[in-house]
Design a protein around this motif. Structure first.
Motif, short mmCIF file in Angstrom:
data_model
loop_
_atom_site.label_atom_id
_atom_site.label_comp_id
_atom_site.label_asym_id
_atom_site.label_seq_id
_atom_site.Cartn_x
_atom_site.Cartn_y
_atom_site.Cartn_z
N MET A 66 7.14 20.89 31.86
CA MET A 66 7.61 19.71 32.54
C MET A 66 6.43 18.74 32.81
O MET A 66 6.61 17.53 32.71
N LYS A 67 5.27 19.33 33.17
CA LYS A 67 4.11 18.47 33.39
C LYS A 67 3.71 17.74 32.12
O LYS A 67 3.34 16.57 32.16
N LEU A 68 3.80 18.44 31.00
CA LEU A 68 3.44 17.82 29.73
C LEU A 68 4.38 16.65 29.40
O LEU A 68 3.92 15.58 29.00
N LEU A 69 5.68 16.84 29.62
CA LEU A 69 6.63 15.76 29.38
C LEU A 69 6.38 14.58 30.32
O LEU A 69 6.44 13.42 29.91
N GLY A 70 6.10 14.87 31.58
CA GLY A 70 5.79 13.82 32.53
C GLY A 70 4.54 13.05 32.15
O GLY A 70 4.48 11.83 32.25
N GLY A 71 3.53 13.79 31.69
CA GLY A 71 2.29 13.15 31.25
C GLY A 71 2.50 12.27 30.03
O GLY A 71 1.98 11.16 29.94
N ILE A 72 3.29 12.77 29.07
CA ILE A 72 3.59 11.98 27.88
C ILE A 72 4.35 10.72 28.25
O ILE A 72 4.09 9.63 27.72
N TYR A 73 5.28 10.85 29.18
CA TYR A 73 6.05 9.68 29.62
C TYR A 73 5.13 8.65 30.28
O TYR A 73 5.25 7.45 30.02
N LEU A 74 4.21 9.09 31.14
CA LEU A 74 3.27 8.16 31.78
C LEU A 74 2.38 7.48 30.73
O LEU A 74 2.10 6.29 30.84
N ILE A 75 1.93 8.24 29.75
CA ILE A 75 1.11 7.65 28.70
C ILE A 75 1.91 6.61 27.93
O ILE A 75 1.42 5.52 27.63
N TRP A 76 3.17 6.92 27.60
CA TRP A 76 4.03 5.97 26.90
C TRP A 76 4.22 4.69 27.73
O TRP A 76 4.13 3.59 27.20
N LEU A 77 4.45 4.86 29.05
CA LEU A 77 4.57 3.68 29.92
C LEU A 77 3.29 2.85 29.91
O LEU A 77 3.33 1.62 29.87
N GLY A 78 2.14 3.53 29.98
CA GLY A 78 0.86 2.82 29.97
C GLY A 78 0.62 2.06 28.69
O GLY A 78 0.20 0.90 28.70
N VAL A 79 0.89 2.70 27.56
CA VAL A 79 0.69 2.04 26.27
C VAL A 79 1.65 0.86 26.13
O VAL A 79 1.27 -0.22 25.66
N THR A 80 2.89 1.06 26.55
CA THR A 80 3.87 -0.03 26.48
C THR A 80 3.46 -1.20 27.36
O THR A 80 3.57 -2.36 26.97
N THR A 81 2.97 -0.89 28.55
CA THR A 81 2.52 -1.95 29.46
C THR A 81 1.32 -2.68 28.88
O THR A 81 1.24 -3.90 28.93
N TRP A 82 0.37 -1.94 28.33
CA TRP A 82 -0.82 -2.54 27.73
C TRP A 82 -0.44 -3.44 26.56
O TRP A 82 -0.92 -4.55 26.43
N ARG A 83 0.47 -2.94 25.71
CA ARG A 83 0.87 -3.71 24.52
C ARG A 83 1.69 -4.95 24.90
O ARG A 83 1.73 -5.90 24.13
N SER A 84 2.33 -4.95 26.04
CA SER A 84 3.13 -6.11 26.44
C SER A 84 2.26 -7.34 26.68
O SER A 84 2.75 -8.46 26.64
N THR A 85 0.96 -7.14 26.88
CA THR A 85 0.08 -8.28 27.10
C THR A 85 -0.13 -9.07 25.81
O THR A 85 -0.47 -10.25 25.85
N ARG A 86 0.07 -8.45 24.66
CA ARG A 86 -0.07 -9.14 23.39
C ARG A 86 1.03 -10.17 23.18
O ARG A 86 0.83 -11.19 22.55
N ARG A 87 2.20 -9.87 23.71
CA ARG A 87 3.34 -10.78 23.55
C ARG A 87 3.23 -11.98 24.46
O ARG A 87 3.96 -12.94 24.32
N GLY A 88 2.33 -11.92 25.41
CA GLY A 88 2.17 -13.03 26.34
C GLY A 88 3.11 -12.89 27.52
O GLY A 88 3.91 -11.98 27.61
N VAL A 89 2.96 -13.81 28.43
CA VAL A 89 3.78 -13.80 29.64
C VAL A 89 5.16 -14.30 29.29
O VAL A 89 5.33 -15.36 28.69
N GLN A 90 6.16 -13.52 29.67
CA GLN A 90 7.52 -13.91 29.37
C GLN A 90 7.94 -14.99 30.36
O GLN A 90 7.78 -14.84 31.56
N THR A 91 8.48 -16.07 29.81
CA THR A 91 8.89 -17.18 30.67
C THR A 91 10.36 -17.15 31.00
O THR A 91 10.83 -17.90 31.83
N ALA A 92 11.10 -16.28 30.32
CA ALA A 92 12.54 -16.22 30.58
C ALA A 92 12.78 -15.59 31.95
O ALA A 92 12.20 -14.57 32.28
N VAL A 93 13.61 -16.24 32.70
CA VAL A 93 13.96 -15.72 34.02
C VAL A 93 15.24 -14.93 33.88
O VAL A 93 16.25 -15.44 33.41
#
Length: 134
Positions: free
Chosen positions: A1-28
Motif C-alpha cells: 500500500m505504501k508503494l502504491l501511495g508513493g507512486i501516486y504522489l510521484i504521478w501527482l508531482g510529475v503531473t503538476t510539474w508538467r502542467s507548467t509547460r502548458r502555461g497558466v490556464q485562463t479559463a475560469v
C-alpha cells in the motif's frame, strides 16, 4: 500500500510539474457557490460567523469570565462588544492590506509557474520517501 501511495504522489508531482509547460490556464471554471455568495464580502463573513458553532462556544465560555455579577450586565456586554469590534477591525484591516499587497506579487504567471514546480518537486520527494520507507 505504501508503494502504491508513493507512486501516486510521484504521478501527482510529475503531473503538476508538467502542467507548467502548458502555461497558466485562463479559463475560469464554474464552481459551486454558497447560497449567500452574492451578498459580497461582508454578507459572507457575517453568515459564516453566525453559522459557525465554534464562535458561539467561544463567546459562551469566555465572556462570563469578564462579567461582574454585582454590576449591570448590559453596560459590561456593550463594553466587551466594542472592544471586540475594535480589535477585530484592526486585525482584519491589517490582513486585508497584507493580502492586497501580496496579491500583486502572487498573481503573476511567473509566481504560479514557480509554485507549481515547487509543489511538483515536493510531491515527487514525498512519493519517493513514502515508497522507500521501511
Amino acid at each position: 500500500m505504501k508503494l502504491l501511495g508513493g507512486i501516486y504522489l510521484i504521478w501527482l508531482g510529475v503531473t503538476t510539474w508538467r502542467s507548467t509547460r502548458r502555461g497558466v490556464q485562463t479559463a475560469v471554471r464554474r464552481r459551486w457557490r454558497l447560497p449567500w455568495a452574492q451578498l459580497g464580502g461582508f454578507g459572507q463573513g457575517l453568515w459564516s460567523n453566525v453559522l459557525n458553532p465554534k464562535a458561539a462556544s467561544v463567546y459562551l465560555t469566555l465572556v462570563p469570565q469578564f462579567l461582574t455579577s454585582s454590576r449591570p450586565i448590559a453596560p459590561q456586554m456593550t463594553t466587551l462588544a466594542i472592544a471586540h469590534v475594535a480589535v477585530v477591525l484592526v486585525l482584519l484591516l491589517f490582513w486585508t492590506s497584507v493580502v492586497a499587497t501580496a496579491r500583486t506579487a502572487i498573481d503573476t504567471p511567473r509566481f504560479r509557474r514557480g509554485m507549481s514546480r515547487l509543489t511538483g518537486a515536493v510531491l515527487v520527494a514525498l512519493g519517493i520517501r513514502t515508497a522507500t520507507a521501511s
